[in-house]
Design a protein around this motif. Structure first.
Motif, short mmCIF file in Angstrom:
data_model
loop_
_atom_site.label_atom_id
_atom_site.label_comp_id
_atom_site.label_asym_id
_atom_site.label_seq_id
_atom_site.Cartn_x
_atom_site.Cartn_y
_atom_site.Cartn_z
N SER A 34 4.98 2.94 1.76
CA SER A 34 5.43 4.29 2.05
C SER A 34 4.25 5.20 2.30
CB SER A 34 6.30 4.85 0.92
OG SER A 34 5.58 4.89 -0.29
N SER A 35 4.49 6.24 3.10
CA SER A 35 3.44 7.20 3.46
C SER A 35 4.04 8.60 3.40
CB SER A 35 2.93 6.91 4.88
OG SER A 35 1.89 7.79 5.24
N HIS A 36 3.29 9.53 2.81
CA HIS A 36 3.83 10.86 2.55
C HIS A 36 2.77 11.92 2.82
CE1 HIS A 36 7.05 8.76 0.30
NE2 HIS A 36 6.05 7.98 -0.08
N ILE A 37 3.18 13.00 3.48
CA ILE A 37 2.34 14.19 3.66
C ILE A 37 3.03 15.33 2.90
CG2 ILE A 37 1.29 15.81 5.25
CD1 ILE A 37 0.16 13.00 5.48
N LEU A 38 2.36 15.88 1.90
CA LEU A 38 2.96 16.93 1.07
C LEU A 38 2.66 18.30 1.66
CD1 LEU A 38 2.12 15.58 -2.51
CD2 LEU A 38 4.01 14.99 -0.97
N GLU A 39 3.70 19.00 2.05
CA GLU A 39 3.55 20.31 2.67
C GLU A 39 2.94 21.31 1.68
OE1 GLU A 39 3.96 21.08 5.80
OE2 GLU A 39 4.51 19.00 6.22
N GLY A 40 2.04 22.15 2.17
CA GLY A 40 1.43 23.19 1.35
C GLY A 40 0.38 22.69 0.39
N CYS A 41 0.05 21.41 0.46
CA CYS A 41 -0.89 20.80 -0.49
C CYS A 41 -2.26 20.65 0.15
CB CYS A 41 -0.36 19.44 -0.93
SG CYS A 41 -1.34 18.66 -2.23
N GLY A 42 -3.29 20.89 -0.66
CA GLY A 42 -4.65 20.72 -0.20
C GLY A 42 -5.22 19.36 -0.57
N HIS A 43 -6.50 19.33 -0.90
CA HIS A 43 -7.20 18.07 -1.09
C HIS A 43 -7.00 17.45 -2.46
CE1 HIS A 43 -10.25 15.05 -0.34
NE2 HIS A 43 -10.89 15.39 -1.44
N ALA B 76 0.83 -1.21 0.00
CA ALA B 76 0.00 0.00 0.00
C ALA B 76 0.86 1.26 0.00
CB ALA B 76 -0.93 0.01 1.21
N LEU B 77 0.23 2.33 -0.47
CA LEU B 77 0.83 3.66 -0.49
C LEU B 77 -0.21 4.65 0.02
CD1 LEU B 77 2.94 5.85 -1.62
CD2 LEU B 77 1.55 5.79 -3.72
N PHE B 78 0.20 5.60 0.85
CA PHE B 78 -0.68 6.70 1.25
C PHE B 78 0.02 8.02 0.97
CE2 PHE B 78 -1.99 9.97 4.30
CZ PHE B 78 -3.32 10.09 3.93
N ILE B 79 -0.74 8.95 0.37
CA ILE B 79 -0.25 10.32 0.15
C ILE B 79 -1.34 11.28 0.59
CG2 ILE B 79 0.81 11.95 -1.45
CD1 ILE B 79 1.22 9.67 -3.43
N GLY B 80 -1.00 12.21 1.47
CA GLY B 80 -1.95 13.22 1.92
C GLY B 80 -1.39 14.61 1.77
N GLY B 81 -2.27 15.60 1.82
CA GLY B 81 -1.86 17.00 1.78
C GLY B 81 -1.89 17.59 3.17
N ALA B 82 -0.85 18.32 3.52
CA ALA B 82 -0.75 18.87 4.87
C ALA B 82 -1.87 19.86 5.18
CB ALA B 82 0.61 19.55 5.06
#
Length: 335
Positions: A303-312, A273-279
């Motif tokens: 892997s899991s990632h939160i992208l800074e400055g990113c919305g929905h 699995a992969l998770f990507i979210g926006g901060a």
């Protein structure tokens, strides 16, 4: 037996992709396809269409994959069932299974955004034999729990009404949206975008005061950088044609889903699995505890990632980063 896909035609909105319509049990699903190789099924959220994956289709094709973005039932060129209950989660999983078979494939990686993330997670949960890897964008995986969803959403709202509760009664949200579909979409997209989302402490469009509408709290002004007038024209034209009832009916099935999936109480997702979210995305900030629990609930997490400055609207706002993360994960999860 796999069913043959119907004749394809070049896409006028996503260069290099082709349109197809395939038969699934109960109806027909429209999709955009690009590339050859292992199948990657892309499932959009609310209120989007297959067009939301316009940046991912060529990138995944170039990386050696057969990238297929569907219009979920009720959206775009796909079939639009009348009954509200036709939009329950098990039916959407069935559509995804039908698409894989119609394309002549036996397995696929599945990637979803927003409601598409929940659909993708349930595809991997209910049919792990077919959906061998799962990518979740914006909305994390949360196992079934004993609280009825509409009861939970009623508590969230407090003195105001949470937007999922606001969407429950057929016709109510439509009455707000239908007089200016394009304008409503522009406000909704802008209000959930990094850089234009309402700052913390201000009134949120996710909460509706008595007698008000969601749009009363939308962010006004210029479109966010990821959304051009031409992009908005594509979305606006699709939803002007179809209306949003099919899209809203997804929300009107949360309790049915809860009943249908009770046997999977606490079930973990074991697929790679992969998770990507926006901060800056409420789905990330409100569900921080759910994301933190992925080590237990999503043991196959690569892997899991939160992208800074990113919305929905993560795959549209930060296309290059998302494409890079997706392709790296796919090369590990589905070589």
């Amino acid at each position: 037996m796999p069913q043959p896909a119907l004749a394809s035609e070049p896409s006028t909105t996503v260069p290099g992709a082709v349109h197809r319509t395939v038969d699934v049990p109960g109806g027909r699903i429209h999709l955009l396809e690009q590339g050859t190789g292992p199948l990657v099924l892309l499932i959009h959220g609310f209120p989007e269409t297959s067009y939301s994956w316009r940046h991912q289709l060529p990138a995944l094709a170039a990386a050696g994959y057969r990238a297929v973005a569907v219009d979920v039932r009720g959206y775009g060129r796909s079939f639009v069932p009348g009954p509200v209950e036709a939009y329950r989660m098990t039916a959407l999983v069935g559509d995804s299974v039908g698409v894989v078979h119609a394309l002549g494939e036996e397995t696929a990686a599945v990637v979803g955004h927003d409601w598409g993330s929940s659909i993708a997670a349930n595809c991997a949960l209910l049919r792990p034999d077919m959906f061998t890897a799962v990518g979740l964008l914006s909305v994390p995986y949360a196992p079934w729990n004993p609280m009825r969803p509409t009861d939970a959403f009623a508590r969230i709202g407090g003195s105001e009404e949470f937007y999922v509760s606001y969407f429950q009664r057929p016709g109510r949200a439509e009455a707000e949206i239908d007089p200016d579909v394009r304008g409503w979409l522009a406000g909704f997209y802008t209000s959930l975008s990094g850089g234009t989302t309402p700052p913390p402490g201000t009134d949120s469009p996710f909460f509706v005061p008595e007698g008000a509408q969601m749009r009363d709290r939308f962010t006004r002004g210029a479109l966010p950088g990821w959304l051009t007038e031409a992009d908005l024209d594509v979305y606006g034209a699709e939803f002007e044609r179809t209306g949003l009832t099919g899209a809203l009916n997804r929300y009107r099935n949360v309790d049915r889903d809860w009943e249908d999936l009770a046997a999977w109480d606490g079930a973990r997702l074991t697929s790679p699995a992969l998770f990507i979210g926006g901060a800056l995305d409420s789905s990330t900030t409100w569900m921080a505890d759910v994301i933190a629990a992925h080590s237990t609930t999503l043991p196959g997490l690569v892997s899991s990632h939160i992208l800074e400055g990113c919305g929905h609207w993560i795959q549209q706002e930060r296309a290059a980063e998302v494409n890079d993360l997706l392709t790296k994960w796919l090369h590990t999860a589905r070589p």
